[in-house]
Design an enzyme around this catalytic site. Sequence first.
Site, short mmCIF file in Angstrom:
data_model
loop_
_atom_site.label_atom_id
_atom_site.label_comp_id
_atom_site.label_asym_id
_atom_site.label_seq_id
_atom_site.Cartn_x
_atom_site.Cartn_y
_atom_site.Cartn_z
N CYS A 248 0.85 -1.23 -0.12
CA CYS A 248 -0.08 -0.18 0.00
C CYS A 248 0.76 1.15 0.03
O CYS A 248 0.50 2.28 -0.44
CB CYS A 248 -0.93 0.27 1.18
N CYS A 435 13.31 8.95 -8.33
CA CYS A 435 12.28 8.30 -8.18
C CYS A 435 11.83 8.67 -6.56
O CYS A 435 12.43 9.29 -6.01
CB CYS A 435 11.97 6.76 -8.52
#
Length: 482
Positions: A248, A435
Amino acid sequence: MNGVEQTCASLRTQIAATEAKLADLKRELEIAEQAAASHKQNAADAEGGSERRWPLLDEEYRRYGRQMIVPQLGIQGQLKLRSAKVLIVGAGGLGCPAALYLAGAGVGTLGLVDGDAVESSNLHRQVLHRTRNIGKLKVDSAIEYLKELNPHSKYIAHREHLAPEAAPEIFSNYDLILDCTDNPATRYLISDTAVLLGKPLVSASALRTEGQLMVLNNPPRPAGDKTGGPCYRCVFPKPPPANTVTSCADGGIVGPVVGTMGVLQALEAIKVITADETTTPPPPSLHIFSAYSTPLFRTIKLRSRRPNCAVCSAEASVTVDTVRSGSTDYIFFCGTTGPENLLSPEERITPLEYRTRHHDKEEKEPTIIDVREKVQYDICSLENSINIPISTILASASSSMSNGDSLADGVPALPSWVPPDVASSQSTDPVYVVCRLGNDSQVAVKKLKELGLDQGGKRVVADIRGGFRAWKEQVDPEWPEY
């Protein structure tokens, strides 16, 4: 801040602390009064010298009456709930709503297993935890809330991550298990232990806008008994590749989605607990929920137990002893998902090194390629950075390989997403890839070099180590953390 402002701020802090303390005292008083009422009722029953006229306390009839008049439950179902012992592994997005509704329904004993503490990033979906409990162990935070909801139930805290050596002993004290975890290794451990100890298992998962739900090992039968329900290994004999597992934290989750799956786990648990023992359980099924699809739910019929299952077949090789001793290595079986160093140290640079090397220089700014998906790039981004999602890079790389596209000299043809400045064979300006955590950027650097964009070593194409998490720690403390 002047003296008057400091005084106001101090008074506000004192008022907030006093109000919080008052709220705590009110909750403690309410729980004490309810416990006193129950004690008084029990004492009166004992003093009567005879068996109770009614099987439940007066307060329980009032509390559970609305569900007891439902034909599928009735008084017998409520009594089964009161005597049931349910273990919930994981007090997060799935475990919170599941525990909430099982406690509300009157399950007699609820055990919670979790070794994590509450974080602010949990609060949008883990509905038992409150802001003031940030930093508190999740099981303690959850039980604090559950006791306020229903003081009649018994709550047991297992303040630890589920480990193979402890799992059999913990599971043996419960009738039904709920898997509310989010990693494959623990899922296999939970399923194996539940099957070996004869416990039905309700398993669910959720990610982004989708969820899955299964009831496993129902009915529970010994290994080799084909009438028993399938286990997790029967459905998924091989775990997914470790590098394809998304959490998640990485993939995101919509709160009501995981909440829906947790509530459905509670519902399935109630159905298992209150089922008529003479009735055959429904055939095993996988229920798939998709929040943005029509219809919302799909159901896939599952096969029965696999004839060669390592846990529930006649040829089972996994036993309680192999689980407890560690001979069944779940981490090895599922693989590790930790960050890898795909690049050499020379191909990586820390955020602080980048700032030192290029900050306030008169020379042209280097090219920064941000490979997060657009939805994350829109949350926050570096000025003048270029967004090329990693999914775009990987998709084009796969397409090029399948098509065999290349120039006459054997150099791969450049995809359309490569910026003109980067594609120019005349440019040697450095290119840095960043990133969120520093993993996808390494993959992107390798792809860029495979395309020959490092000019045979004449141009720097490097990864910013640690991604934006490290950027916040080393360069910009105000960078949004999500």
